[in-house]
Write a protein that holds these residues in place. Structure first.
Motif, PDB file in Angstrom:
ATOM      1  N   GLU A  39       0.854  -1.190   0.000  1.00 13.33           N
ATOM      2  CA  GLU A  39       0.000   0.000   0.000  1.00 13.33           C
ATOM      3  C   GLU A  39       0.885   1.232   0.000  1.00 13.33           C
ATOM      4  O   GLU A  39       1.744   1.397   0.866  1.00 13.33           O
ATOM      5  CB  GLU A  39      -0.918   0.023   1.215  1.00 13.33           C
ATOM      6  CG  GLU A  39      -1.837   1.225   1.212  1.00 13.33           C
ATOM      7  CD  GLU A  39      -2.808   1.254   2.380  1.00 13.33           C
ATOM      8  OE1 GLU A  39      -3.541   2.247   2.479  1.00 13.33           O
ATOM      9  OE2 GLU A  39      -2.828   0.305   3.173  1.00 13.33           O
ATOM     10  N   PRO A  99       1.510   4.420 -10.002  1.00 13.32           N
ATOM     11  CA  PRO A  99       0.369   4.391  -9.087  1.00 13.32           C
ATOM     12  C   PRO A  99       0.343   5.643  -8.210  1.00 13.32           C
ATOM     13  O   PRO A  99       1.338   6.371  -8.127  1.00 13.32           O
ATOM     14  CB  PRO A  99       0.620   3.138  -8.251  1.00 13.32           C
ATOM     15  CG  PRO A  99       2.107   3.001  -8.240  1.00 13.32           C
ATOM     16  CD  PRO A  99       2.574   3.516  -9.584  1.00 13.32           C
ATOM     17  N   LYS A 100      -0.786   5.863  -7.562  1.00 10.06           N
ATOM     18  CA  LYS A 100      -0.986   7.030  -6.694  1.00 10.06           C
ATOM     19  C   LYS A 100      -0.956   6.614  -5.225  1.00 10.06           C
ATOM     20  O   LYS A 100      -1.078   5.430  -4.897  1.00 10.06           O
ATOM     21  CB  LYS A 100      -2.353   7.667  -7.001  1.00 10.06           C
ATOM     22  CG  LYS A 100      -2.579   7.981  -8.459  1.00 10.06           C
ATOM     23  CD  LYS A 100      -2.116   9.355  -8.785  1.00 10.06           C
ATOM     24  CE  LYS A 100      -2.511   9.727 -10.201  1.00 10.06           C
ATOM     25  NZ  LYS A 100      -1.439  10.302 -10.935  1.00 10.06           N
ATOM     26  N   ASP A 103      -3.071   3.630  -3.348  1.00  9.74           N
ATOM     27  CA  ASP A 103      -3.202   2.422  -4.171  1.00  9.74           C
ATOM     28  C   ASP A 103      -2.508   1.244  -3.484  1.00  9.74           C
ATOM     29  O   ASP A 103      -1.496   1.421  -2.803  1.00  9.74           O
ATOM     30  CB  ASP A 103      -2.580   2.621  -5.552  1.00  9.74           C
ATOM     31  CG  ASP A 103      -3.383   3.546  -6.445  1.00  9.74           C
ATOM     32  OD1 ASP A 103      -4.574   3.783  -6.155  1.00  9.74           O
ATOM     33  OD2 ASP A 103      -2.817   4.043  -7.445  1.00  9.74           O
ATOM     34  N   LYS A 104      -3.060   0.045  -3.694  1.00  8.79           N
ATOM     35  CA  LYS A 104      -2.414  -1.192  -3.255  1.00  8.79           C
ATOM     36  C   LYS A 104      -1.952  -1.913  -4.509  1.00  8.79           C
ATOM     37  O   LYS A 104      -2.765  -2.321  -5.324  1.00  8.79           O
ATOM     38  CB  LYS A 104      -3.379  -2.076  -2.467  1.00  8.79           C
ATOM     39  CG  LYS A 104      -3.618  -1.577  -1.063  1.00  8.79           C
ATOM     40  CD  LYS A 104      -4.415  -2.588  -0.259  1.00  8.79           C
ATOM     41  CE  LYS A 104      -4.632  -2.065   1.146  1.00  8.79           C
ATOM     42  NZ  LYS A 104      -5.394  -3.002   1.969  1.00  8.79           N
ATOM     43  N   ASN A 127      -1.665  -2.557 -10.716  1.00  8.20           N
ATOM     44  CA  ASN A 127      -2.581  -1.787  -9.880  1.00  8.20           C
ATOM     45  C   ASN A 127      -3.979  -2.040 -10.419  1.00  8.20           C
ATOM     46  O   ASN A 127      -4.292  -1.614 -11.535  1.00  8.20           O
ATOM     47  CB  ASN A 127      -2.243  -0.295  -9.919  1.00  8.20           C
ATOM     48  CG  ASN A 127      -3.167   0.527  -9.053  1.00  8.20           C
ATOM     49  OD1 ASN A 127      -3.775   0.028  -8.112  1.00  8.20           O
ATOM     50  ND2 ASN A 127      -3.280   1.802  -9.370  1.00  8.20           N
ATOM     51  N   GLN A 128      -4.779  -2.766  -9.670  1.00 10.65           N
ATOM     52  CA  GLN A 128      -6.141  -3.128 -10.080  1.00 10.65           C
ATOM     53  C   GLN A 128      -6.145  -3.736 -11.488  1.00 10.65           C
ATOM     54  O   GLN A 128      -6.963  -3.366 -12.337  1.00 10.65           O
ATOM     55  CB  GLN A 128      -7.060  -1.926  -9.991  1.00 10.65           C
ATOM     56  CG  GLN A 128      -7.207  -1.396  -8.586  1.00 10.65           C
ATOM     57  CD  GLN A 128      -8.122  -0.200  -8.494  1.00 10.65           C
ATOM     58  OE1 GLN A 128      -8.673   0.290  -9.475  1.00 10.65           O
ATOM     59  NE2 GLN A 128      -8.307   0.277  -7.282  1.00 10.65           N
TER      60      GLN A 128
END
Length: 146
Positions: A39, A99-100, A103-104, A127-128
């Protein structure tokens, strides 16, 4: 892949500690494969303008890869083992997105070859479901004698 909270603590397989720890949990670990989660928090040293920068993604990949090789040093979680790892070579790297914070990310690594404490590993971070980065990395891990 769904992230569970009752997973393997990566501290048992890596020498890294805050602020350089770039993986939270091991979701899957075999002698040839590892999957980790991380994370991204606002106070991470690799966050700039709410994005996890390239160097952070590379460090995350390296730590994920190190779990494959490092597990042999940490078979007994009670042992006071200390190891140090080195990226000896990045053969190929492709960056697709950053990613930001919040984000995980999920990183996956597969062992290509190994000779003693040196290995070549293919790795990717998502990421997702979106591919962020992929690379082929050579690593060396050594036990540090006190």
């Amino acid at each position: 892949m769904e992230i569970k909270e009752d997973l393997i603590n990566i501290h048992h397989f890596l020498p890294h500690r805050e602020p350089m720890l770039m993986a939270d949990y091991i979701l899957e670990l075999t002698k040839e494969k590892v999957v980790t989660s991380f994370e991204i928090k606002e106070d991470n040293i690799f966050v700039h303008n709410d994005e996890f920068v390239e160097a952070g993604l590379i460090e995350n990949l390296a730590q994920t890869c190190s779990s494959i090789l490092g597990q042999s040093f940490f078979e007994n979680p009670e042992a006071d083992t200390k190891v140090i790892g080195f990226i000896t070579n990045i053969k190929k790297i492709e960056l697709f997105a950053l990613p930001k914070t919040g984000d995980k990310i999920i990183s996956k690594a597969s062992l290509i070859s190994q000779y003693e404490n040196i290995c070549t590993i293919f790795c990717e971070t998502f990421n997702q479901g979106e591919l962020l980065i992929r690379a082929e990395i050579n690593l060396f891990i050594q036990e540090v004698k006190s």
